[in-house]
Motif scaffolding. Structure first.
Motif, short mmCIF file in Angstrom:
data_model
loop_
_atom_site.label_atom_id
_atom_site.label_comp_id
_atom_site.label_asym_id
_atom_site.label_seq_id
_atom_site.Cartn_x
_atom_site.Cartn_y
_atom_site.Cartn_z
N GLU A 116 0.82 -1.21 0.00
CA GLU A 116 0.00 0.00 0.00
C GLU A 116 0.86 1.26 0.00
O GLU A 116 0.54 2.24 -0.69
CB GLU A 116 -0.94 0.00 1.21
CG GLU A 116 -1.93 1.13 1.23
CD GLU A 116 -2.83 1.18 0.01
OE1 GLU A 116 -3.18 2.32 -0.43
OE2 GLU A 116 -3.18 0.12 -0.54
N MET A 117 1.94 1.27 0.76
CA MET A 117 2.83 2.43 0.77
C MET A 117 3.46 2.64 -0.61
O MET A 117 3.59 3.78 -1.08
CB MET A 117 3.91 2.25 1.83
CG MET A 117 3.39 2.38 3.25
SD MET A 117 4.59 1.93 4.51
CE MET A 117 5.87 3.11 4.23
N ARG A 155 2.15 1.71 -3.49
CA ARG A 155 1.06 2.17 -4.37
C ARG A 155 0.81 3.67 -4.18
O ARG A 155 0.62 4.40 -5.15
CB ARG A 155 -0.20 1.36 -4.07
CG ARG A 155 -1.32 1.59 -5.06
CD ARG A 155 -2.52 0.73 -4.73
NE ARG A 155 -2.18 -0.68 -4.92
CZ ARG A 155 -2.88 -1.69 -4.42
NH1 ARG A 155 -3.96 -1.45 -3.71
NH2 ARG A 155 -2.52 -2.93 -4.63
N GLU A 156 0.82 4.12 -2.93
CA GLU A 156 0.60 5.54 -2.65
C GLU A 156 1.73 6.39 -3.21
O GLU A 156 1.50 7.47 -3.78
CB GLU A 156 0.47 5.77 -1.14
CG GLU A 156 0.15 7.20 -0.79
CD GLU A 156 -0.02 7.39 0.71
OE1 GLU A 156 -0.04 8.56 1.13
OE2 GLU A 156 -0.13 6.39 1.43
N GLN A 157 2.96 5.91 -3.11
CA GLN A 157 4.09 6.65 -3.66
C GLN A 157 3.99 6.75 -5.18
O GLN A 157 4.24 7.80 -5.76
CB GLN A 157 5.40 5.96 -3.27
CG GLN A 157 6.63 6.67 -3.78
CD GLN A 157 7.91 5.91 -3.44
OE1 GLN A 157 7.85 4.84 -2.85
NE2 GLN A 157 9.04 6.49 -3.82
N PHE A 210 1.24 6.71 -6.91
CA PHE A 210 0.13 7.63 -7.18
C PHE A 210 0.59 9.09 -7.05
O PHE A 210 0.25 9.93 -7.88
CB PHE A 210 -1.05 7.33 -6.24
CG PHE A 210 -2.24 8.19 -6.48
CD1 PHE A 210 -3.02 8.02 -7.62
CD2 PHE A 210 -2.59 9.18 -5.58
CE1 PHE A 210 -4.12 8.82 -7.85
CE2 PHE A 210 -3.69 9.98 -5.80
CZ PHE A 210 -4.46 9.81 -6.94
N ASN A 211 1.37 9.38 -6.00
CA ASN A 211 1.86 10.75 -5.81
C ASN A 211 2.79 11.16 -6.96
O ASN A 211 2.73 12.29 -7.42
CB ASN A 211 2.59 10.87 -4.47
CG ASN A 211 1.64 10.84 -3.30
OD1 ASN A 211 0.44 11.11 -3.45
ND2 ASN A 211 2.16 10.49 -2.13
N GLU A 226 0.62 12.00 -9.96
CA GLU A 226 0.00 13.32 -9.82
C GLU A 226 0.99 14.43 -10.13
O GLU A 226 0.66 15.42 -10.81
CB GLU A 226 -0.55 13.51 -8.41
CG GLU A 226 -1.87 12.82 -8.16
CD GLU A 226 -2.41 13.12 -6.77
OE1 GLU A 226 -1.62 13.48 -5.88
OE2 GLU A 226 -3.63 13.01 -6.61
N SER A 247 2.26 12.43 4.98
CA SER A 247 1.32 12.01 6.02
C SER A 247 1.96 11.08 6.98
O SER A 247 2.98 10.53 6.79
CB SER A 247 0.09 11.36 5.41
OG SER A 247 0.45 10.41 4.43
#
Length: 105
Positions: free
Chosen positions: A77-78, A80-82, A84-85, A88, A105
Motif C-alpha cells: 500500500e505504501m 502504491r501511494e508513492q 500515485f503521488n 500526480e 502524512s
C-alpha cells in the motif's frame, strides 16, 4: 594349550590373543563412572539442542507468517501511494501547473 596335532603335521602352540588384554582394558574404560557421566552429559546436550532447534523453528514460523500477514500488505500500500503521488506530480507538470511538494502524512 597346544593345538591338536594333525596327522603327519607339526603341532604349534597357540598364540596368545592380542585382542583379549585390550578388551579387558576397553571394558574397564567403558564401564568407568567418568565415561558414563560423559555419555549422560552428551545425551542431555543432544536433547536440549534438539528441543531448542524445534522451538526456534516454531518461533521462526510464527514470525514469518506474522510478517506476511501484517507487513507485506502495508508495504504494498505504501508503494502504491508513492506511485500515485509521482503520477500526480507528472500530470501537474504536463498541464503546466507549478509542481507542489506532495503532502507528507
Amino acid at each position: 594349550m597346544a593345538a591338536q596335532p594333525r596327522q603327519g603335521g607339526i603341532s604349534l602352540p597357540e598364540r596368545p590373543s592380542a585382542s583379549k588384554p585390550h578388551s579387558n582394558i576397553l571394558t574397564r574404560i567403558t564401564s568407568s563412572p567418568i565415561v558414563s557421566r560423559g555419555k549422560q552429559a552428551a545425551s542431555d546436550a543432544a536433547f536440549v539442542s534438539k528441543k531448542l532447534l524445534r522451538s526456534t523453528g516454531k518461533a521462526a514460523w510464527i514470525a514469518g507468517t506474522t510478517f506476511l500477514i501484517l507487513f507485506v500488505p502495508l508495504i504494498i500500500e505504501m508503494d502504491r501511494e508513492q506511485q500515485f503521488n509521482e503520477l500526480e506530480l507528472q500530470q501537474a507538470s504536463l498541464l503546466g501547473a507549478a509542481p507542489t511538494a506532495p503532502a507528507r502524512s
